[in-house]
Design an enzyme around this catalytic site. Structure first.
Site, PDB file in Angstrom:
ATOM      1  N   GLN A  49      35.798  96.820  29.869  1.00  6.47           N
ATOM      2  CA  GLN A  49      34.493  96.154  29.933  1.00  6.47           C
ATOM      3  C   GLN A  49      34.009  95.968  31.365  1.00  6.47           C
ATOM      4  O   GLN A  49      32.920  95.447  31.590  1.00  6.47           O
ATOM      5  CB  GLN A  49      34.571  94.786  29.242  1.00  6.47           C
ATOM      6  CG  GLN A  49      34.904  94.887  27.767  1.00  6.47           C
ATOM      7  CD  GLN A  49      35.085  93.524  27.101  1.00  6.47           C
ATOM      8  OE1 GLN A  49      34.840  92.478  27.697  1.00  6.47           O
ATOM      9  NE2 GLN A  49      35.513  93.535  25.855  1.00  6.47           N
ATOM     10  N   HIS A  68      35.511  90.264  29.430  1.00  9.27           N
ATOM     11  CA  HIS A  68      34.773  88.986  29.439  1.00  9.27           C
ATOM     12  C   HIS A  68      34.451  88.440  30.823  1.00  9.27           C
ATOM     13  O   HIS A  68      34.849  87.332  31.152  1.00  9.27           O
ATOM     14  CB  HIS A  68      35.564  87.898  28.691  1.00  9.27           C
ATOM     15  CG  HIS A  68      35.749  88.155  27.233  1.00  9.27           C
ATOM     16  ND1 HIS A  68      36.153  87.170  26.365  1.00  9.27           N
ATOM     17  CD2 HIS A  68      35.598  89.278  26.495  1.00  9.27           C
ATOM     18  CE1 HIS A  68      36.239  87.676  25.148  1.00  9.27           C
ATOM     19  NE2 HIS A  68      35.909  88.960  25.204  1.00  9.27           N
ATOM     20  N   GLU A 107      26.501  84.001  19.168  1.00  7.73           N
ATOM     21  CA  GLU A 107      25.535  82.897  19.248  1.00  7.73           C
ATOM     22  C   GLU A 107      24.290  83.259  20.040  1.00  7.73           C
ATOM     23  O   GLU A 107      24.335  84.048  20.984  1.00  7.73           O
ATOM     24  CB  GLU A 107      26.179  81.684  19.952  1.00  7.73           C
ATOM     25  CG  GLU A 107      27.362  81.090  19.231  1.00  7.73           C
ATOM     26  CD  GLU A 107      27.936  79.880  19.966  1.00  7.73           C
ATOM     27  OE1 GLU A 107      27.476  79.583  21.098  1.00  7.73           O
ATOM     28  OE2 GLU A 107      28.829  79.234  19.400  1.00  7.73           O
ATOM     29  N   TYR A 142      28.182  74.167  26.181  1.00  5.53           N
ATOM     30  CA  TYR A 142      27.950  74.933  24.954  1.00  5.53           C
ATOM     31  C   TYR A 142      29.209  75.106  24.095  1.00  5.53           C
ATOM     32  O   TYR A 142      29.203  75.840  23.111  1.00  5.53           O
ATOM     33  CB  TYR A 142      27.231  76.251  25.296  1.00  5.53           C
ATOM     34  CG  TYR A 142      25.805  75.920  25.722  1.00  5.53           C
ATOM     35  CD1 TYR A 142      24.766  75.900  24.795  1.00  5.53           C
ATOM     36  CD2 TYR A 142      25.531  75.484  27.013  1.00  5.53           C
ATOM     37  CE1 TYR A 142      23.494  75.500  25.149  1.00  5.53           C
ATOM     38  CE2 TYR A 142      24.258  75.081  27.388  1.00  5.53           C
ATOM     39  CZ  TYR A 142      23.242  75.085  26.451  1.00  5.53           C
ATOM     40  OH  TYR A 142      21.983  74.661  26.800  1.00  5.53           O
ATOM     41  N   TYR A 165      40.182  87.384  16.270  1.00  7.46           N
ATOM     42  CA  TYR A 165      40.144  88.658  15.562  1.00  7.46           C
ATOM     43  C   TYR A 165      41.405  88.885  14.739  1.00  7.46           C
ATOM     44  O   TYR A 165      41.425  89.684  13.817  1.00  7.46           O
ATOM     45  CB  TYR A 165      39.846  89.807  16.540  1.00  7.46           C
ATOM     46  CG  TYR A 165      38.354  89.941  16.739  1.00  7.46           C
ATOM     47  CD1 TYR A 165      37.588  90.663  15.841  1.00  7.46           C
ATOM     48  CD2 TYR A 165      37.711  89.266  17.766  1.00  7.46           C
ATOM     49  CE1 TYR A 165      36.217  90.741  15.967  1.00  7.46           C
ATOM     50  CE2 TYR A 165      36.331  89.339  17.907  1.00  7.46           C
ATOM     51  CZ  TYR A 165      35.591  90.074  17.004  1.00  7.46           C
ATOM     52  OH  TYR A 165      34.236  90.137  17.127  1.00  7.46           O
TER      53      TYR A 165
HETATM   54 CA    CA Z   1      28.842  77.676  21.699  1.00  7.09          CA
END
Ligand code: CA
Length: 438
Positions: free
Chosen positions: A151, A216, A311, A321, A332
């Site tokens: 990534q 990430h 989200e 958050y 997963y």
């Molecule tokens: Ca959240």
């Protein structure tokens, strides 16, 4: 998707970068146009996404666009409009034009004033200057060395708001470091020429701490009208990083806000708090790859969640958050992450997807070319292999559509072009630049 037979043959026999560039140019000179009917088809995630439940599209009006069962049925929405909005259908016919192909894992796009577009190639760490009128794309020199794998690599590209006078370009990338890597943002002056190049490069931000992970790291860049730069930062996927997502002493799992020269705005929410990193704007994020400002200049993000927990969030300064404390998904592997979906002081997502769509870029449509789409949110769906369209009313999602599903391609990026068309990048090693017009 149609690929010309001669191009297929060229792809098989010709592997050099030079040939790839000429191929793109050939393709751009003779774009492939397809008219895209809205189809209702089964959408299959790419291999390795690990979804227990595949997203499925096939509703009638009034029913949710998603018809597959959720992966975590025991988690219920906090309010009625928080997931599975009713399907909406685009009335305006649109066509898809393939402007380039054989892009190598492209990630970010930025349009230059006048003509031309920057495209980043993630793994190779290349910045391309492409044209939309058939001229040959060229590699821009002077890009910093990146940790390109999985990534990570060269991610977003953004022009400074004063680009017309400064020619400053910003790039986000995985910076190779002692002990691992971390996201960094460099700014440099673009000099057109042969070859085009970046000069006077200076790193204006370095995510801390350094960890060894190829996942990430976030990386989306959004300039606000006041000149401040938002940078989205992920938590690196590994447990050591995940536990820092709500820790104000760490940049991991945050959205930060800096000034264009790398200094920290004095009105940032934690700038006066002892022990907190002053660049932090919001916290408790997993991996935000999509971010955009709405017509009121509010920051919205599409956040890559765990299985069953993608989200959409409306970002406010200083808010938490919730990741990894609360959420709607699971590991997963099927293991539990969260005890609850709600907790005092932690923000609820405006919307969530279970099963996930795997959101890449987010753009909020503001042009006149598609009046029907004005104010709508568009998200590039990776595992969902769809361009996800959301209709919002009073900050609630009241309609959802999945476009381009018949192409069966992972979508990495979506951005509004200067003339109001939507431009998309598909994902992977033979990726395309697409344009949607009425
Ligand atoms: Ca959240």
């Amino acid at each position: 998707m149609r690929v010309l037979p001669k191009d297929v043959q060229m792809l098989r026999t010709c592997g050099t970068a030079l040939c790839a560039l000429s191929l793109i140019a050939a393709c751009a000179a003779d774009p492939v146009v397809t008219h895209e009917p809205e189809q209702q088809v089964q959408v299959r995630p790419a291999d390795g996404e690990g979804q227990a439940t595949e997203p499925r599209v096939g509703p009638s009006n009034g029913q949710p666009v998603e018809t597959a069962p959720p992966n975590v049925p025991e988690f219920k929405p906090a309010f009625a409009e928080q997931t599975r909005a009713p399907a909406v259908h685009t009335q305006t016919p649109f066509k898809v034009t393939e402007l380039a192909h054989d892009l190598d894992n492209p990630w970010g796009i930025a349009f230059l004033p006048g003509a031309g577009v920057f495209i980043t190639e993630k793994i190779a760490g290349r910045l391309l200057l492409a044209s939309l009128d058939g001229a040959k794309p060229v590699e821009v020199q002077g890009v910093p060395r990146v940790a390109g794998a999985d990534q990570g690599g060269l991610l977003d590209v953004a022009l400074s708001p004063d680009y017309a006078t400064s020619q400053l370009v910003y790039l986000s990338y995985y910076e190779p470091r002692e002990g691992g890597n971390g996201l960094a943002v460099v700014r440099a002056r673009f000099v057109a020429g042969t070859p085009p190049k970046l000069e006077r490069a200076r790193v204006v931000f370095r995510m801390q701490p350094t960890l060894d992970s190829t996942k990430h790291a976030g990386g989306r860049l959004v300039f606000a009208p006041d000149g401040a730069l938002f940078i989205t930062l992920g938590e690196r996927s590994i447990l050591q990083g995940r536990v820092q997502a709500r820790d104000l002493a760490s940049d991991l799992g945050k959205i930060v806000r800096i000034l264009p020269d790398g200094t920290i705005p004095k009105d940032n929410p934690f700038s006066a708090r002892a022990g907190a990193r002053p660049e932090i704007y919001s916290l408790g994020h997993r991996n935000v790859l999509g971010a955009a400002l709405d017509a009121q200049n509010r920051l919205w993000v599409a956040e890559m969640g765990p299985r069953g927990g993608d989200e959409l969030n409306l970002i406010q300064p200083g808010k938490d958050y919730g990741w990894p404390t609360i959420g709607y998904g699971e590991e997963y592997s099927g293991e539990r992450i969260h005890q609850s979906t709600q907790a005092p002081g932690l923000e609820q997502p405006v919307y969530y997807w279970d099963p996930v769509i795997s959101p890449g870029a987010l753009t909020i449509y503001s042009a006149d070319l598609f009046p029907e789409w004005k104010g709508n949110f568009f998200i590039a769906g990776l595992s969902s292999q769809a361009l996800v369209r959301l209709v919002l009313k009073a900050d609630r999602v009241v309609g959802e559509a999945r476009l381009l599903t018949s192409r069966k391609e992972r979508f990495r990026s979506v951005v509004q072009g200067p003339e109001g068309a939507l431009y998309l990048l598909t994902d992977g090693s033979n990726a395309k630049l697409l344009r949607l017009t009425p």
